[in-house]
Design an enzyme around this catalytic site. Structure first.
Site, short mmCIF file in Angstrom:
data_model
loop_
_atom_site.label_atom_id
_atom_site.label_comp_id
_atom_site.label_asym_id
_atom_site.label_seq_id
_atom_site.Cartn_x
_atom_site.Cartn_y
_atom_site.Cartn_z
N ASN A 117 0.88 -1.18 0.00
CA ASN A 117 0.00 0.00 0.00
C ASN A 117 0.91 1.22 0.00
O ASN A 117 1.42 1.63 1.04
CB ASN A 117 -0.89 -0.03 1.24
CG ASN A 117 -1.87 1.12 1.27
OD1 ASN A 117 -1.80 2.04 0.44
ND2 ASN A 117 -2.76 1.11 2.24
N LYS A 170 3.18 0.87 3.22
CA LYS A 170 2.84 -0.20 4.15
C LYS A 170 2.88 -1.53 3.41
O LYS A 170 2.56 -1.58 2.22
CB LYS A 170 1.43 0.00 4.70
CG LYS A 170 1.29 1.21 5.59
CD LYS A 170 -0.13 1.27 6.18
CE LYS A 170 -0.39 2.66 6.71
NZ LYS A 170 -1.79 2.99 6.80
N ARG A 230 -2.34 -1.88 -3.77
CA ARG A 230 -3.57 -1.08 -3.62
C ARG A 230 -3.48 0.13 -4.55
O ARG A 230 -2.49 0.85 -4.55
CB ARG A 230 -3.69 -0.61 -2.18
CG ARG A 230 -4.87 0.28 -1.99
CD ARG A 230 -4.97 0.79 -0.58
NE ARG A 230 -6.18 1.59 -0.47
CZ ARG A 230 -6.32 2.57 0.41
NH1 ARG A 230 -5.36 2.84 1.26
NH2 ARG A 230 -7.43 3.25 0.45
N HIS A 277 -13.00 2.88 -0.54
CA HIS A 277 -12.95 1.95 0.60
C HIS A 277 -13.55 0.59 0.21
O HIS A 277 -14.03 -0.15 1.08
CB HIS A 277 -13.73 2.47 1.83
CG HIS A 277 -13.12 3.66 2.50
ND1 HIS A 277 -13.88 4.70 2.98
CD2 HIS A 277 -11.84 3.98 2.76
CE1 HIS A 277 -13.10 5.61 3.53
NE2 HIS A 277 -11.85 5.20 3.40
N HIS A 330 -17.64 2.47 7.22
CA HIS A 330 -16.19 2.53 7.43
C HIS A 330 -15.90 3.92 8.00
O HIS A 330 -15.96 4.92 7.29
CB HIS A 330 -15.47 2.32 6.10
CG HIS A 330 -13.97 2.42 6.19
ND1 HIS A 330 -13.13 1.34 6.08
CD2 HIS A 330 -13.17 3.50 6.40
CE1 HIS A 330 -11.86 1.75 6.22
NE2 HIS A 330 -11.87 3.06 6.40
N LEU A 331 -15.65 3.99 9.32
CA LEU A 331 -15.45 5.29 9.97
C LEU A 331 -14.01 5.39 10.46
O LEU A 331 -13.68 4.94 11.57
CB LEU A 331 -16.43 5.45 11.15
CG LEU A 331 -17.92 5.25 10.85
CD1 LEU A 331 -18.75 5.43 12.12
CD2 LEU A 331 -18.40 6.21 9.76
N ASN A 370 -10.19 7.93 9.40
CA ASN A 370 -9.89 9.32 9.00
C ASN A 370 -10.73 9.69 7.79
O ASN A 370 -11.32 10.75 7.73
CB ASN A 370 -8.41 9.47 8.68
CG ASN A 370 -7.61 9.65 9.94
OD1 ASN A 370 -8.01 10.38 10.85
ND2 ASN A 370 -6.48 8.97 10.01
N ARG A 391 -11.99 16.13 5.80
CA ARG A 391 -12.79 16.39 4.58
C ARG A 391 -14.21 16.77 4.96
O ARG A 391 -14.78 16.20 5.89
CB ARG A 391 -12.82 15.13 3.70
CG ARG A 391 -11.49 14.86 3.02
CD ARG A 391 -11.55 13.59 2.20
NE ARG A 391 -10.38 12.77 2.46
CZ ARG A 391 -10.33 11.45 2.36
NH1 ARG A 391 -11.40 10.78 1.98
NH2 ARG A 391 -9.22 10.81 2.62
N GLY A 413 -11.06 2.70 12.38
CA GLY A 413 -10.62 3.23 13.68
C GLY A 413 -11.74 3.68 14.60
O GLY A 413 -11.81 3.25 15.76
N GLY A 434 -15.20 3.34 13.98
CA GLY A 434 -16.27 2.34 14.01
C GLY A 434 -15.96 1.18 14.94
O GLY A 434 -16.84 0.65 15.63
N GLU A 472 -8.05 -4.53 5.21
CA GLU A 472 -7.97 -4.27 3.78
C GLU A 472 -6.83 -5.04 3.13
O GLU A 472 -6.94 -5.49 1.99
CB GLU A 472 -7.81 -2.76 3.54
CG GLU A 472 -9.07 -2.00 3.88
CD GLU A 472 -8.92 -0.50 3.93
OE1 GLU A 472 -8.51 0.02 4.98
OE2 GLU A 472 -9.18 0.16 2.91
#
Ligand code: ADP
Length: 383
Positions: free
Chosen positions: A12, A19, A75, A164, A192-193, A195, A225, A314, A316, A368
């Site tokens: 990623n 990553k 990714r 996502h 998906h909650l 950043n 955002r 994170g 959620g 992911e």
């Protein structure tokens, strides 16, 4: 080495870090993961980073020779109209991805730098691109299109793509396992909650609507955002201020959301401010949860009936207060949270709704990288 069987390295590659995670695939298990930070100055950074990844794999003794890998899965944030499925990477694929750079310049540039570095360091094996947008290829036309002039939209690919995707798809599959039903028989709303934040309506395993649009700016209130705003607002900001086009882009993407509302982008910090009596933070938290609730209501209408609402990423996964606020008042849809289950310390996939509730509310940690590994491996075996 033989005992490992097929192995997939997931990469990623972002604008400031790379990553990676190595998986053995049959059965799938994670062998090693890591992150190389402080890159992005030049393409050479990405080559050095990839070399460091293989040094790390060699040091850990998980792979003797780097190229014993079965494949590398990359990714890629945006597949545009060009890519609806994971795809084997060759020079032509790279060129087609490059043409999408306008949609997400920073991200796609970093993704391509990672791909090119990995192909240079490890040329002898298949590389697969997995797109964040791909899971949303099934959006029906009426959910996918903006009500803009058709010719303009068609010419430039202006429509909703959604993001996502690997996360929404992964947690949907896990939800089906937890509920003990085939995914084809389930209607799900996945939140998906993190950043970045998005909600998806999933019917029978297929995405039928999602809150992010042509770019990841649309939809929920996020860390930095703004999410949904009247589309005239950015134009008006330019007229009312001396901000340039780039400045407005930065304001909407990097200086809005929770950060714009109360100065903090991290939900944990927002909570601290709320506890200290900060009214701006209280409003930020309220707006974040209200927007998510509004999308759940909309997607209940889209799906007709909902088997489960799934919280992930994170916030959620870790924030019972947000989960409770988002679900508050949704009893008319059969959605409710059991306070004890919601707040009990736990980390795995779990229900937080009362027993026998018409709609299950689930917390499912996303993964992911595991999903990208699966899609990469499937892409090879389908060839
Ligand atoms: P991304 O992958 O999009 O960068 P993550 O999924 O890691 O983001 O989510 C980051 C968000 O999760 C941050 O807002 C952070 O505050 C929040 N978060 C992480 N842990 C917790 C926690 N224990 N309680 C509340 N929020 C948390």
């Amino acid at each position: 080495m033989d005992a490992l069987g097929p192995t997939v390295l997931v990469v990623n590659s972002g604008s400031s870090s790379l990553k990676y995670e190595l998986f053995s695939m049959e059965p799938r298990r994670s062998l090693l993961e890591g992150e190389i930070e402080g890159i992005g100055g030049s393409d050479d950074d990405y080559t050095t980073a990839m070399e460091r990844v293989f040094d790390a794999l060699a040091e850990a003794g998980v792979l003797g020779d780097s190229c014993e890998l079965t494949a590398i899965g990359h990714r890629v944030v945006h597949g545009g109209d060009a890519f609806a499925d994971p795809v084997l990477i060759d020079d032509e694929t790279v060129e087609r991805i490059r043409r999408l750079a306008l949609f997400a310049p920073l991200h796609i540039g970093a993704n391509l730098a990672g791909i090119s570095a990995a192909r240079a360091v490890c040329p002898g094996i298949p590389h697969v691109a997995v797109f964040d947008t791909a899971f949303h290829r099934t959006l029906p036309e009426y959910a996918r299109e903006y009500a803009l002039p058709r010719a303009l939209a068609r010419e430039h690919g202006i429509r909703r793509y959604g993001f996502h995707g690997t996360s929404h798809e992964y947690v949907a599959r896990q939800a089906a396992l937890l509920l003990g039903k085939p995914i084809e028989e389930l209607n799900l709303i996945t939140l998906h909650l993190g950043n970045g934040a998005s909600v998806t309506a999933i019917r029978g395993g297929q995405s039928v609507d999602t809150s992010m649009g042509m770019t990841p700016l649309e939809g929920l209130v996020m860390g930095t955002r703004c999410g949904d705003v009247d589309p005239a607002v950015p134009l008006l900001i330019r007229e009312l201020t001396d901000l340039s086009r780039e400045d407005v882009h930065r304001v909407l993407n990097n200086e809005s959301g929770l950060k714009g509302l109360c100065g903090e982008r991290d939900m944990r910090e927002v909570h601290k401010l709320v506890d200290a009596g900060d009214p701006d933070a209280a409003l930020a938290l309220e707006m974040f949860c209200y927007r998510a609730k509004k999308y759940i209501g909309a997607y209940c209408a889209v799906l007709g009936s909902v088997d489960a609402v799934v919280f992930t990423a994170g916030i959620g996964e870790n924030d019972p207060d947000v989960r409770a606020r988002v679900c508050e008042g949704l009893e008319m849809f059969g959605i409710a949270v059991d306070p004890q289950r919601n707040t009990a310390p736990a980390s795995g996939p779990r229900p937080i709704s009362p027993d026998g509730a018409p709609t299950a509310v689930l917390v499912i940690p996303t993964d992911e990288e595991a999903e990208i590994a699966r899609l990469t491996y499937d892409c090879l075996t389908e060839e």
